[in-house]
Design a protein around this motif. Structure first.
Motif, PDB file in Angstrom:
ATOM      1  N   GLY A  73       0.789  -1.240   0.000  1.00  0.00           N
ATOM      2  CA  GLY A  73       0.000   0.000   0.000  1.00  0.00           C
ATOM      3  C   GLY A  73       0.816   1.283   0.000  1.00  0.00           C
ATOM      4  O   GLY A  73       0.260   2.363  -0.121  1.00  0.00           O
ATOM      5  N   ILE A  74       2.155   1.162   0.061  1.00  0.00           N
ATOM      6  CA  ILE A  74       2.928   2.410   0.181  1.00  0.00           C
ATOM      7  C   ILE A  74       3.122   3.138  -1.146  1.00  0.00           C
ATOM      8  O   ILE A  74       3.603   4.253  -1.167  1.00  0.00           O
ATOM      9  N   LEU A  75       2.734   2.509  -2.261  1.00  0.00           N
ATOM     10  CA  LEU A  75       2.906   3.195  -3.543  1.00  0.00           C
ATOM     11  C   LEU A  75       1.627   3.900  -3.996  1.00  0.00           C
ATOM     12  O   LEU A  75       1.603   4.541  -5.050  1.00  0.00           O
ATOM     13  N   GLY A  76       0.563   3.719  -3.226  1.00  0.00           N
ATOM     14  CA  GLY A  76      -0.660   4.470  -3.505  1.00  0.00           C
ATOM     15  C   GLY A  76      -1.509   3.953  -4.653  1.00  0.00           C
ATOM     16  O   GLY A  76      -2.366   4.670  -5.154  1.00  0.00           O
ATOM     17  N   VAL A  77      -1.255   2.725  -5.103  1.00  0.00           N
ATOM     18  CA  VAL A  77      -2.149   2.105  -6.088  1.00  0.00           C
ATOM     19  C   VAL A  77      -2.575   0.751  -5.517  1.00  0.00           C
ATOM     20  O   VAL A  77      -1.913   0.219  -4.629  1.00  0.00           O
ATOM     21  N   SER A  78      -3.649   0.199  -6.022  1.00  0.00           N
ATOM     22  CA  SER A  78      -4.104  -1.064  -5.431  1.00  0.00           C
ATOM     23  C   SER A  78      -3.462  -2.257  -6.136  1.00  0.00           C
ATOM     24  O   SER A  78      -2.983  -2.152  -7.274  1.00  0.00           O
ATOM     25  N   SER A  79      -3.458  -3.371  -5.447  1.00  0.00           N
ATOM     26  CA  SER A  79      -2.714  -4.561  -5.883  1.00  0.00           C
ATOM     27  C   SER A  79      -3.138  -5.089  -7.242  1.00  0.00           C
ATOM     28  O   SER A  79      -2.334  -5.665  -7.960  1.00  0.00           O
TER      29      SER A  79
END
Ligand SMILES: *[C@@H]1O[C@H](CO)[C@@H](O)[C@H](O)[C@H]1NC(C)=O
Ligand SMILES: *[C@@H]1O[C@H](CO)[C@@H](O)[C@H](O)[C@H]1NC(C)=O
Ligand SMILES: *[C@@H]1O[C@H](CO)[C@@H](O)[C@H](O)[C@H]1NC(C)=O
Length: 321
Positions: free
Chosen positions: A147-153
């Motif tokens: 979650g630290i890159l701000g996009v969902s998996s």
């Protein structure tokens, strides 16, 4: 540290030696840094899905660039300009692989990776490129997942190479199912980064644990690539993996200036059959010394077996140094 063999220490010494302070850190960025994607929207987007071609140098580099940018906040307490970010190690290694020709097609059946052809192309036949995939795609996807890159998996997918597709994984869920242990180690690293009390040394332990896990059985997975290389280069590849385990055991901080300086000791081009260290005339003294140290370290390593290294690695990783 006391358990490190003498030659292991020599090598580690090479990697902690001169720490010249660069006047301008941007001079130390890897090749084509400015041109590489620095945010998700720079990648190809289709149906709200980011599609990354990790077989193109600047796109693979872009994954590191985003990772470094988005993790900068966890390292700002240790120094300015993100210099203390320990993810620089992986990123700069990849730059070294590119600038020394190690990502190009070693079989020379295509122009992939050569100045005469598509110089940004990363060849699936390159042993270095295949191993690096596990040190770029996996840490990147685990960061997406945390979650630290701000996009969902489910928003990120990587394109497969043109062959051996089964040897790689391409998104968060398939990487978790194909390489659960490696992904878990990276997940633990990102969890630790986010803990408010995180110490630099403990971050480093988690990073090296994940790094070593990513390398486990990975070089061997692509050993068929060695037929395209000189015996010297193939041995250097294997020996370098062994050396990295010693660097991990010594918990070398993989920060920007330090890694940049130590890479000056690595071979600046692919080794050919006639290259015998310390007598390679177009290599610097340091480059010849590092190759010789690798040679001795690896002979000692073979004699003492992997148990010693594993033991000291575990002592370092589990202790509070
Ligand atoms: C560092 O180098 C970059 C690019 O070459 C330049 O834009 C920047 O102004 C330089 N910064 C300093 C402090 O010299
Ligand atoms: C991260 O990227 C943003 C936007 O590209 C930029 O403004 C910022 O300076 C970067 N931060 C670091 C630490 O590199
Ligand atoms: C790699 O290590 C082996 C010993 O295990 C040695 O014989 C060989 O010369 C080394 N090669 C290079 C290129 O470092």
């Amino acid at each position: 540290m006391a358990f490190l063999s003498f030659w292991g220490q020599v090598l580690v010494g090479c990697f902690t030696a001169s720490l010249a302070r660069a006047s301008n850190l941007s001079d130390l960025y890897p090749p084509l840094w400015e041109e590489s994607p620095g945010q998700f929207s720079d990648f190809h987007v289709e149906n709200n899905m980011y599609i990354i071609d990790a077989w193109v140098y600047h796109e693979r580099m872009g994954m590191y660039k985003i990772l470094l940018n988005q993790t900068a906040r966890y390292f700002s307490k240790f120094g300015s300009e993100n210099e203390q970010n320990i993810l620089w190690g992986l990123c700069l290694q990849h730059g070294w692989q590119y600038s020394t020709g190690r990502l190009a097609d070693p079989s020379r059946r295509t122009h992939c990776g050569y100045a005469s052809g598509d110089h940004l192309c990363i060849s699936v036949d390159s042993w270095w490129a295949d191993v690096n995939y596990f040190l770029s795609a996996l840490p990147f996807l685990a960061a997406v997942d945390s979650g630290i890159l701000g996009v969902s998996s489910d928003q990120v997918t990587l394109l497969p190479p043109f062959k051996d597709q089964m040897k790689f994984c391409y998104d968060v869920s398939s990487c978790h199912s194909s390489f659960p242990e490696k992904m878990n180690k990276w997940t633990l690293f990102y969890q630790y980064l986010q803990s408010p009390s995180g110490s630099f040394d403990a971050m480093l332990k988690h990073l090296w644990a994940a790094h070593i896990s990513s390398l486990e059985n990975t070089g061997e997975r692509f050993e068929d690539r060695f037929i395209y290389y000189s015996k010297s280069e193939a041995e250097f590849g294997k020996n370098w993996t062994v050396a990295v385990e010693y660097l991990a055991a010594a918990l070398i901080p993989t920060t920007m200036v330090r890694v940049h300086e130590s890479q000056k000791g690595l071979p600046p081009r692919i080794l050919v059959e006639t290259d015998v260290a310390p007598f390679i005339s177009d290599f610097t003294y340091l480059q010849n010394m590092v190759l010789s140290a690798l040679d001795i370290l690896c002979s000692v390593d073979q004699l003492t077996g992997k148990d010693l290294k594993r033991m000291l690695y575990n002592i370092n990783i589990m202790s509070n140094r």
